[in-house]
Design a protein around this motif. Structure first.
Motif, PDB file in Angstrom:
ATOM      1  N   THR A  44       0.832  -1.198   0.000  1.00  0.00           N
ATOM      2  CA  THR A  44       0.000   0.000   0.000  1.00  0.00           C
ATOM      3  C   THR A  44       0.873   1.257   0.000  1.00  0.00           C
ATOM      4  O   THR A  44       2.044   1.213   0.381  1.00  0.00           O
ATOM      5  N   TYR A  45       0.295   2.357  -0.418  1.00  0.00           N
ATOM      6  CA  TYR A  45       0.975   3.655  -0.377  1.00  0.00           C
ATOM      7  C   TYR A  45       1.126   4.153   1.054  1.00  0.00           C
ATOM      8  O   TYR A  45       1.919   5.048   1.348  1.00  0.00           O
ATOM      9  N   ALA A  46       0.323   3.604   1.973  1.00  0.00           N
ATOM     10  CA  ALA A  46       0.192   4.144   3.332  1.00  0.00           C
ATOM     11  C   ALA A  46       1.248   3.600   4.279  1.00  0.00           C
ATOM     12  O   ALA A  46       1.636   2.430   4.198  1.00  0.00           O
ATOM     13  N   GLY A  47       1.679   4.450   5.206  1.00  0.00           N
ATOM     14  CA  GLY A  47       2.554   4.011   6.273  1.00  0.00           C
ATOM     15  C   GLY A  47       1.808   3.097   7.238  1.00  0.00           C
ATOM     16  O   GLY A  47       0.577   2.939   7.151  1.00  0.00           O
ATOM     17  N   ALA A  48       2.537   2.513   8.176  1.00  0.00           N
ATOM     18  CA  ALA A  48       1.967   1.479   9.048  1.00  0.00           C
ATOM     19  C   ALA A  48       0.736   1.947   9.823  1.00  0.00           C
ATOM     20  O   ALA A  48      -0.283   1.251   9.864  1.00  0.00           O
ATOM     21  N   SER A  49       0.806   3.115  10.453  1.00  0.00           N
ATOM     22  CA  SER A  49      -0.319   3.576  11.274  1.00  0.00           C
ATOM     23  C   SER A  49      -1.550   3.873  10.432  1.00  0.00           C
ATOM     24  O   SER A  49      -2.676   3.608  10.853  1.00  0.00           O
ATOM     25  N   LEU A  50      -1.339   4.402   9.247  1.00  0.00           N
ATOM     26  CA  LEU A  50      -2.469   4.705   8.365  1.00  0.00           C
ATOM     27  C   LEU A  50      -3.034   3.439   7.727  1.00  0.00           C
ATOM     28  O   LEU A  50      -4.254   3.301   7.569  1.00  0.00           O
ATOM     29  N   ALA A  51      -2.159   2.507   7.387  1.00  0.00           N
ATOM     30  CA  ALA A  51      -2.601   1.247   6.778  1.00  0.00           C
ATOM     31  C   ALA A  51      -3.546   0.479   7.696  1.00  0.00           C
ATOM     32  O   ALA A  51      -4.398  -0.290   7.227  1.00  0.00           O
ATOM     33  N   GLU A  73      -0.097 -11.154   1.891  1.00  0.00           N
ATOM     34  CA  GLU A  73       0.830 -10.514   2.817  1.00  0.00           C
ATOM     35  C   GLU A  73       0.825  -9.014   2.525  1.00  0.00           C
ATOM     36  O   GLU A  73       1.057  -8.604   1.396  1.00  0.00           O
ATOM     37  N   LEU A  74       0.546  -8.204   3.537  1.00  0.00           N
ATOM     38  CA  LEU A  74       0.420  -6.755   3.359  1.00  0.00           C
ATOM     39  C   LEU A  74       1.710  -6.047   3.761  1.00  0.00           C
ATOM     40  O   LEU A  74       2.246  -6.285   4.847  1.00  0.00           O
ATOM     41  N   TYR A  75       2.181  -5.165   2.879  1.00  0.00           N
ATOM     42  CA  TYR A  75       3.372  -4.357   3.147  1.00  0.00           C
ATOM     43  C   TYR A  75       2.991  -2.884   3.049  1.00  0.00           C
ATOM     44  O   TYR A  75       2.151  -2.493   2.235  1.00  0.00           O
ATOM     45  N   THR A  76       3.619  -2.059   3.891  1.00  0.00           N
ATOM     46  CA  THR A  76       3.268  -0.641   3.939  1.00  0.00           C
ATOM     47  C   THR A  76       4.222   0.200   3.088  1.00  0.00           C
ATOM     48  O   THR A  76       5.126  -0.330   2.442  1.00  0.00           O
ATOM     49  N   ALA A  77       4.022   1.502   3.100  1.00  0.00           N
ATOM     50  CA  ALA A  77       4.700   2.431   2.192  1.00  0.00           C
ATOM     51  C   ALA A  77       6.205   2.193   2.109  1.00  0.00           C
ATOM     52  O   ALA A  77       6.886   2.164   3.136  1.00  0.00           O
ATOM     53  N   LEU A 201       9.167  13.036  -0.747  1.00  0.00           N
ATOM     54  CA  LEU A 201       9.943  12.309   0.266  1.00  0.00           C
ATOM     55  C   LEU A 201       9.335  10.932   0.485  1.00  0.00           C
ATOM     56  O   LEU A 201       8.139  10.736   0.234  1.00  0.00           O
ATOM     57  N   PRO A 202      10.115   9.971   0.971  1.00  0.00           N
ATOM     58  CA  PRO A 202       9.505   8.726   1.440  1.00  0.00           C
ATOM     59  C   PRO A 202       8.540   9.037   2.581  1.00  0.00           C
ATOM     60  O   PRO A 202       8.810   9.919   3.412  1.00  0.00           O
ATOM     61  N   TRP A 203       7.436   8.343   2.631  1.00  0.00           N
ATOM     62  CA  TRP A 203       6.384   8.638   3.610  1.00  0.00           C
ATOM     63  C   TRP A 203       6.936   8.654   5.036  1.00  0.00           C
ATOM     64  O   TRP A 203       6.604   9.526   5.832  1.00  0.00           O
ATOM     65  N   GLU A 204       7.788   7.709   5.365  1.00  0.00           N
ATOM     66  CA  GLU A 204       8.285   7.595   6.739  1.00  0.00           C
ATOM     67  C   GLU A 204       9.237   8.735   7.116  1.00  0.00           C
ATOM     68  O   GLU A 204       9.556   8.911   8.293  1.00  0.00           O
ATOM     69  N   GLU A 225      -6.181  11.874   8.993  1.00  0.00           N
ATOM     70  CA  GLU A 225      -4.831  11.321   8.855  1.00  0.00           C
ATOM     71  C   GLU A 225      -3.812  12.134   9.645  1.00  0.00           C
ATOM     72  O   GLU A 225      -2.868  11.583  10.220  1.00  0.00           O
ATOM     73  N   THR A 226      -3.997  13.438   9.667  1.00  0.00           N
ATOM     74  CA  THR A 226      -3.058  14.291  10.402  1.00  0.00           C
ATOM     75  C   THR A 226      -2.937  13.858  11.851  1.00  0.00           C
ATOM     76  O   THR A 226      -1.836  13.779  12.412  1.00  0.00           O
TER      77      THR A 226
END
Length: 353
Positions: A44-51, A73-77, A201-204, A225-226
């Motif tokens: 997903t495009y989303a980071g861990a907390s958003l995913a 298997e799910l992987y984050t941004a 930038l990378p999401w993280e 999200e904020t």
């Protein structure tokens, strides 16, 4: 006369048991071992907390309902590949599927410009599914992706609006000048007209970039999200005016892997995508109002409506420029204009004012 051999009860039972076992072995079919489950890797495009909200619940449901036949298997941004390489990774089979907007994953289709936050294309989150399912965008996306080998577009749904969340206050259009924000490619190109400096930038890395003053904030999301990802803890201001009412994000899959799935697993995955779309509809709609009114961490600012109108008017010029890129883009812009006109004529609650 031949004497028949005598047989006692014990010998009879032993022989009968052997015969029964032998007959049973002949009559029983071979036991087929359970086939190994189909395994997919989805990023997903989303980071861990958003995913945890935008996709994980639906993937968990899929894995449970697939009953051992398939596991995703799910992987984050950026976990397996950088966001900008996400489309190519699905195409070449590095990963099997992705959840992202067409724009930031660099989908090589002309309609990718309309993914994520195409300026002022929507006012509310419900606009996105209505445009795709009732105004013809689904068929247009299917047509566009059919021209690209190796990737199948599956679905588009809506996310949150695009507001500025910054360390500096925005109270006029002039305050946008020089503002360095993390945003999406097309949204960034549009905002450059008002002096905004888009940063990729990378999401993280976004949180650290804000804390070190490398960027002044984000034009990437709404209030939900904020607060969810922690950016509200390191920014100060939230501009209530937004440049789009909802992010448009897609699911795509490697064509070979998708076509290899049995129909019941395809159907199950489609249902889980719809489940994800539905969850986001109520989660974001709840969160935008909840965090604005009770969040307590960000000061709300607003650009006066008459002044903000110049940005809305500039968006229409931007639409016309995008329409010149291809006949298909022109068709999408025509649909967006028709939709906006219909909503305006319908009045409240579709459009106010």
């Amino acid at each position: 006369m031949t004497d028949h051999p005598k047989i006692n009860k014990r010998d009879f039972l032993k022989k009968a048991g052997v015969a029964a076992v032998g007959a049973g072995a002949l009559a029983t079919p071979n036991i087929v071992r359970a086939q190994a489950p189909i395994k997919w890797r989805l990023q997903t495009y989303a980071g861990a907390s958003l995913a945890e909200h935008v996709i994980k619940p639906s993937i968990d449901e899929f894995n449970k309902a697939a009953n051992g036949e398939m596991v995703i298997e799910l992987y984050t941004a950026d976990q397996l590949v950088p966001q900008g390489e996400l489309f190519r990774a699905v195409q070449n089979g590095t990963i099997d599927a992705a959840q992202s907007d067409d724009d930031s994953m660099a989908a090589p289709v002309d309609v990718s410009v309309f993914g994520a936050y195409f300026p002022f294309a929507s006012r509310y989150s419900l606009d996105v599914p209505v445009l795709w399912e009732w105004y013809g965008l689904r068929e247009i996306w299917e047509e566009a992706y059919a021209e690209v080998e190796g990737v199948t577009w599956l679905s588009t749904g809506s996310w949150d609006p695009c507001n500025f969340v910054t360390t500096k206050p925005i109270r006029s259009v002039a305050d946008l000048k020089g503002l360095r924000v993390f945003t999406f490619p097309t949204g960034g190109k549009f905002l450059e007209r008002f002096g905004v400096v888009p940063v990729t930038l990378p999401w993280e890395d976004i949180e650290v970039a804000i804390q070190t003053n490398e960027i002044d904030g984000v034009a990437w999301c709404g209030a939900t999200e904020t607060y969810t990802v922690g950016w509200a803890d390191i920014t100060k201001y939230y501009l209530t005016n937004n440049i789009s009412g909802a992010w448009a994000g897609s699911y795509i899959a490697n064509t070979e892997k998708w076509e290899a799935l049995p129909e019941h697993l395809k159907t199950l995955f489609k249902l889980c995508m719809d489940s994800s779309h539905y969850y986001r509809q109520h989660w974001y709609w709840w969160g935008e109002a909840h965090y604005r009114t009770t969040g307590g961490k960000l000061e709300l600012t607003t650009i006066p409506e008459a002044e903000w109108a110049q940005i809305e008017n500039e968006a229409l010029k931007f639409w016309d420029e995008v329409a010149q890129k291809s006949p298909r883009n022109a068709k999408v812009v025509e649909i967006l204009k028709k939709y906006a006109d219909t909503m305006k004529k319908a009045g409240a609650p579709y459009r106010y004012g």
